[in-house]
Scaffold this motif. Sequence first.
Motif, PDB file in Angstrom:
ATOM      1  N   GLY B 336       1.022  -1.179   0.007  1.00 59.36           N
ATOM      2  CA  GLY B 336      -0.131  -0.084  -0.053  1.00 59.36           C
ATOM      3  C   GLY B 336       0.904   1.069  -0.143  1.00 59.36           C
ATOM      4  O   GLY B 336       0.336   2.301   0.150  1.00 59.36           O
ATOM      5  N   ASP B 337       2.024   1.287   0.057  1.00 59.32           N
ATOM      6  CA  ASP B 337       2.926   2.353  -0.234  1.00 59.32           C
ATOM      7  C   ASP B 337       3.925   2.195  -1.656  1.00 59.32           C
ATOM      8  O   ASP B 337       5.119   2.226  -1.295  1.00 59.32           O
ATOM      9  CB  ASP B 337       3.976   2.028   1.025  1.00 59.32           C
ATOM     10  N   THR B 338       3.165   2.362  -2.610  1.00 58.65           N
ATOM     11  CA  THR B 338       3.889   2.220  -3.844  1.00 58.65           C
ATOM     12  C   THR B 338       4.556   3.554  -4.181  1.00 58.65           C
ATOM     13  O   THR B 338       4.006   4.701  -4.004  1.00 58.65           O
ATOM     14  CB  THR B 338       3.023   1.797  -4.848  1.00 58.65           C
ATOM     15  N   PRO B 339       5.978   3.684  -4.293  1.00 54.52           N
ATOM     16  CA  PRO B 339       6.692   4.896  -4.604  1.00 54.52           C
ATOM     17  C   PRO B 339       6.121   5.211  -5.895  1.00 54.52           C
ATOM     18  O   PRO B 339       5.719   4.664  -6.774  1.00 54.52           O
ATOM     19  CB  PRO B 339       8.179   4.305  -4.602  1.00 54.52           C
ATOM     20  N   ASP B 340       6.302   6.509  -5.940  1.00 56.44           N
ATOM     21  CA  ASP B 340       6.036   7.294  -7.279  1.00 56.44           C
ATOM     22  C   ASP B 340       7.034   7.163  -8.301  1.00 56.44           C
ATOM     23  O   ASP B 340       8.042   7.776  -7.940  1.00 56.44           O
ATOM     24  CB  ASP B 340       5.835   8.699  -7.069  1.00 56.44           C
ATOM     25  N   VAL B 341       6.905   6.457  -9.311  1.00 56.94           N
ATOM     26  CA  VAL B 341       8.245   6.099 -10.244  1.00 56.94           C
ATOM     27  C   VAL B 341       7.880   6.415 -11.634  1.00 56.94           C
ATOM     28  O   VAL B 341       6.638   6.192 -12.093  1.00 56.94           O
ATOM     29  CB  VAL B 341       8.495   4.617 -10.130  1.00 56.94           C
ATOM     30  N   GLY B 342       8.493   7.020 -12.332  1.00 57.75           N
ATOM     31  CA  GLY B 342       8.470   7.582 -13.655  1.00 57.75           C
ATOM     32  C   GLY B 342       8.359   6.296 -14.606  1.00 57.75           C
ATOM     33  O   GLY B 342       8.873   5.291 -14.290  1.00 57.75           O
ATOM     34  N   LEU B 343       8.032   6.783 -15.856  1.00 64.97           N
ATOM     35  CA  LEU B 343       7.905   5.667 -16.849  1.00 64.97           C
ATOM     36  C   LEU B 343       9.381   5.131 -17.154  1.00 64.97           C
ATOM     37  O   LEU B 343       9.674   3.909 -17.262  1.00 64.97           O
ATOM     38  CB  LEU B 343       7.445   6.307 -18.279  1.00 64.97           C
ATOM     39  N   CYS B 344      10.434   5.951 -17.283  1.00 67.63           N
ATOM     40  CA  CYS B 344      11.818   5.401 -17.491  1.00 67.63           C
ATOM     41  C   CYS B 344      12.299   4.517 -16.242  1.00 67.63           C
ATOM     42  O   CYS B 344      12.857   3.491 -16.811  1.00 67.63           O
ATOM     43  CB  CYS B 344      12.926   6.647 -17.502  1.00 67.63           C
ATOM     44  N   GLY B 345      11.959   4.848 -15.311  1.00 64.08           N
ATOM     45  CA  GLY B 345      12.584   4.068 -14.038  1.00 64.08           C
ATOM     46  C   GLY B 345      11.650   2.629 -14.015  1.00 64.08           C
ATOM     47  O   GLY B 345      12.236   1.622 -13.773  1.00 64.08           O
ATOM     48  N   ARG B 346      10.238   2.621 -14.518  1.00 63.34           N
ATOM     49  CA  ARG B 346       9.481   1.427 -14.552  1.00 63.34           C
ATOM     50  C   ARG B 346      10.033   0.564 -15.817  1.00 63.34           C
ATOM     51  O   ARG B 346      10.111  -0.851 -15.602  1.00 63.34           O
ATOM     52  CB  ARG B 346       7.784   1.780 -14.656  1.00 63.34           C
ATOM     53  N   VAL B 347      10.273   1.098 -16.921  1.00 64.71           N
ATOM     54  CA  VAL B 347      10.622   0.371 -18.059  1.00 64.71           C
ATOM     55  C   VAL B 347      12.143  -0.225 -17.769  1.00 64.71           C
ATOM     56  O   VAL B 347      12.465  -1.252 -18.066  1.00 64.71           O
ATOM     57  CB  VAL B 347      10.769   1.317 -19.502  1.00 64.71           C
ATOM     58  N   VAL B 348      12.989   0.674 -17.207  1.00 64.77           N
ATOM     59  CA  VAL B 348      14.256   0.335 -17.208  1.00 64.77           C
ATOM     60  C   VAL B 348      14.421  -0.761 -16.076  1.00 64.77           C
ATOM     61  O   VAL B 348      15.191  -1.939 -16.202  1.00 64.77           O
ATOM     62  CB  VAL B 348      15.343   1.493 -16.889  1.00 64.77           C
ATOM     63  N   ALA B 349      13.847  -0.912 -15.028  1.00 66.11           N
ATOM     64  CA  ALA B 349      13.579  -1.839 -14.121  1.00 66.11           C
ATOM     65  C   ALA B 349      13.321  -3.258 -14.649  1.00 66.11           C
ATOM     66  O   ALA B 349      14.115  -4.117 -14.379  1.00 66.11           O
ATOM     67  CB  ALA B 349      12.681  -1.425 -12.951  1.00 66.11           C
ATOM     68  N   ILE B 350      12.345  -3.159 -15.519  1.00 65.54           N
ATOM     69  CA  ILE B 350      12.206  -4.340 -16.111  1.00 65.54           C
ATOM     70  C   ILE B 350      13.209  -4.876 -17.073  1.00 65.54           C
ATOM     71  O   ILE B 350      13.695  -6.015 -17.032  1.00 65.54           O
ATOM     72  CB  ILE B 350      10.954  -4.290 -17.054  1.00 65.54           C
ATOM     73  N   CYS B 351      13.719  -4.025 -18.143  1.00 66.59           N
ATOM     74  CA  CYS B 351      14.914  -4.406 -18.940  1.00 66.59           C
ATOM     75  C   CYS B 351      16.003  -4.759 -18.222  1.00 66.59           C
ATOM     76  O   CYS B 351      16.809  -5.545 -18.553  1.00 66.59           O
ATOM     77  CB  CYS B 351      14.956  -3.271 -20.033  1.00 66.59           C
ATOM     78  N   GLU B 352      16.364  -4.063 -17.139  1.00 68.52           N
ATOM     79  CA  GLU B 352      17.431  -4.414 -16.427  1.00 68.52           C
ATOM     80  C   GLU B 352      17.433  -5.697 -15.908  1.00 68.52           C
ATOM     81  O   GLU B 352      18.448  -6.523 -15.928  1.00 68.52           O
ATOM     82  CB  GLU B 352      17.537  -3.236 -15.162  1.00 68.52           C
ATOM     83  N   ALA B 353      16.460  -5.982 -15.309  1.00 65.52           N
ATOM     84  CA  ALA B 353      15.940  -7.258 -14.647  1.00 65.52           C
ATOM     85  C   ALA B 353      16.125  -8.293 -15.677  1.00 65.52           C
ATOM     86  O   ALA B 353      17.055  -9.400 -15.426  1.00 65.52           O
ATOM     87  CB  ALA B 353      14.728  -7.629 -14.053  1.00 65.52           C
TER      88      ALA B 353
END
Lengths: 554, 400
Positions: B336-353
């Motif tokens: 319930g405490d989702t940080p506010d993350v921009g698109l670049c952060g969200r996309v890079v997290a996936i690609c990085e993993a």
Amino acid sequence: MRAGQPAAEVARAFEALGRAIKRIANYRHQRDKHAEYLALAYSELHELIVRQGALTVEVEPAALLFDGEPVLTEPARDGSMCFRLHRDGVRRLTFLPGLTVEELLAFTRIALPEIQDDHGPPTREDALIELWKADLSHVAYEAVAAFEVAQTEADELAVEAAALLARETLRAAAEKLGPGPEEALLAKRPIVGASDLEAIDPPEGPRRLQRAAFLVLRVVERRVAGRDLDSLRESLGRIIDEMLRLGDAPGLLATLDRLGALGDEAVTEIRVPLGKRLSALPRLTRFAALCDASIDLFVFGLPAYLKMLPFDVGPTLLEAMAAIEAKGIRAAFASAMAVRIEGCRALYEEALRTAPAPISQALLSAIDGLDFGLRGFLAALALQHADPSVQLEALQKLAASDPQTALAQLGPFLVHREPDVRIAAAQALGRLPMEEAASLLLGRMRALEFGLAERVEREAFHVALGGQKTAVGFGFLSERLTHSPRAGLLKSRHSEEQLLAIRGLAADGSARALRLLEYAADVHQGNPAVVASAARAAANHVRELLQRVLVGGE
Amino acid sequence: MTDDREDLGSGFDASASQATRARRQELGQRAAMALQVIMRNAKNYDERNAVFAAPIQAFLSAIDGLIATDGAFELRLDGDAVRANRQIIKLDAISRQVLEATHADLGARGVVGLRAVASASEHEFRALVGLLRGSRRLTNVGDPASPFPMLELVMDERSDEERRAPVSVHEEMVRAYAAGVLFAARTIGQLRDGGEVAPIWAAGRVVRQLVDLQGRAPLAMLEMSRTKADGEAYWGHHAANVAVLAISFGARLGLKKRRRHDLGMSGLFHDVGMAALPPAVLGKPGALDDRERYAVDVNPLFAARVLLRDREVHPAALERALAAYECHLRLDATTGDTPDVGLCGRVVAICEAFDALTSARPYRAALAPQAAVSVMYTEMANKFDTQLLGLFSSVIEPLL
């Protein structure tokens, strides 16, 4: 452009463009006017391109050249368009048939370099990347390489090693896949629709700024800033400038809130230097303007902002107040100045005497938190203000804060040309339970012309005299209430004097005043009914007051 | 419309100081113009003629100046650019025109420039003029029978066919990718040594090229992310792969190229925080102790710090700094405490993993792409934006 095209026509078109650019550069913030500024240049350029075909110019640091001849010249400095384009590698520009005014405007805005505006210098990407991102259909450009990837032989080997691996990967993929799938993928449509895409990637402007501000603060708080502390401070300052520029009240509020919650070390490292930056006049006035439009920012953000400002910000605060219309915001600025009065004492004193009335009044209101003696001194200075409204407020402040000075200063105001000032002076003296103060009032009240004053003024003087509770004042009021009509005085005039004395005795509110009022209320004393009735009402009022005091005392 | 003729591997060392670059500009221009005068006069005069004295002296002083600045001297005339010690020399239109003739004259002899490692003499230079008066092709030492002691000619080593052959999209892609690898690796290396980030604006141009190339060959671009390396080389390739994957993801989402560029830059620099970690921690096969754990935890903040070092706050600059931090956050909706993350952060997290899982690391073997996606959907699911994770599967479908 075809051979033989008259260079003069090109020069004329670019002269117009140069003028438009200069105008846009000078009035960058009037974005809605830019298209208008560019209209003439666009029409000349467009006509030329339509008639003659694509138009190519070389970019030099201080000029655009057509056929080796300068058609637009500028000084080679940071603020020039040619300089920025050339510095970032752009060497040739071609304006193609079909060029629209929007494209020319977009090109102009990209080509114009970063500027120092009211809120600090915005930062920009290099012109080449901006041109590329803008994807202008009818403005082509050629650029030279502007960087060297490999700087050493070791770098060259590393690049070659990486390239070998990548080449091998692509070769293996090509063998496996053949040519077909590439075309198939090229033909594929995006995997989300436009509305879903907007949900996935909403416009980020203010949100991004706020996250970035928090990120900088987090780096500092977690002690990770190291030698980059200066840079981070500057970055945060610029982020806040952007918020100011965009009018991002929620972002500013959240950032100020976060700044206020910083730990002690971070305060020294970031809040103090940031406060200095925020004390610049354009930032102060911009913030004030935003407070005017956002109640939250005014209520919560303004105190936090003003609290961060340095000790010596007084003169700038005063300057900013000149542009502030809203009374509440002006008062907040005045309070911030009063808190820092030791850093701007002479200026504060001067402003109390000579600043425009709304500013002096705000500064006067702000002295309440100061040392008692200083308050009286400052209020006395404000008495010298030419505007009666300031004088009125000063009189009240003075009496409340420094009786001796008030006594010394208030006398002349009892005979001021403005009745309101005279009344205020009397009211101020009314707060001083001193025989000398009563004598001042009586001096005026016994003068012949006092009888000619409006009833409201005379009443104010009597109330003030009573309020002082002095022996001499009581004597005067009792004499006025009880003496027989003087010879030659109209009966009605005598009654009026009695009624005024009753108002004074009611303000006295003492037991002796009560006795006198009860005496006057006695119908056997022969006072006119209106006087007896007023005395009775006043006696009831005083009795009630005394009983309340008695009960409270028990 | 883009028609720029930039190519990787040419230009100047953008990381040099402003003063150094200005000095190279001044001396390089002086040397180039002196060479032009020498070449022009060589057509008419014997090398002993006094007409060469002044330009030779100008050239020699430029050599000495650049050796004093950079420790070496190299002047190259390639195509339409003149470079002194790899830095592009800015020339006005007239100078460029006259140097085109010099370039052609030298090119006819197979020469593209001149190099020196120490001060040359006027005598040596006059000997060079003598050689240039002829029209034969030269070798890098001038005359093999009587080589120059200090000067060396820079030869155009490409064959005629190579010179004429257009570079294929794949080769352009390979070069851009390799440049990306070097930018990321060098940045981490330099930061580890207390230096600076490799010039970000220059990296921006590499990413721009990757974005353009992705539009021309999306499958090849995706395939390129299969390129893996181990050891220290891992970080450069990992960064370039994440950039490539993020750009491909952005393209399939239908993002404009401005945003694809943001994604590429975010990918390329997302792990620069690793520079704050000792190599021993980076490659440690076992569990980390508390101190090491803390270092790992704050490394995203270190990344943001160095990316904000340039004090730039335009949207693209903030995007990459934010992404370097945010891509390491957990997007755990269950708390319930989702940080506010921009698109670049969200996309890079996936690609990085995805790239990390499909790469071999000291503590585990590489997973197959399909297995990596499974892990991301299960064990790592709370780290990602679930909607984007679902879309990512279709983006990398050709790799599965």
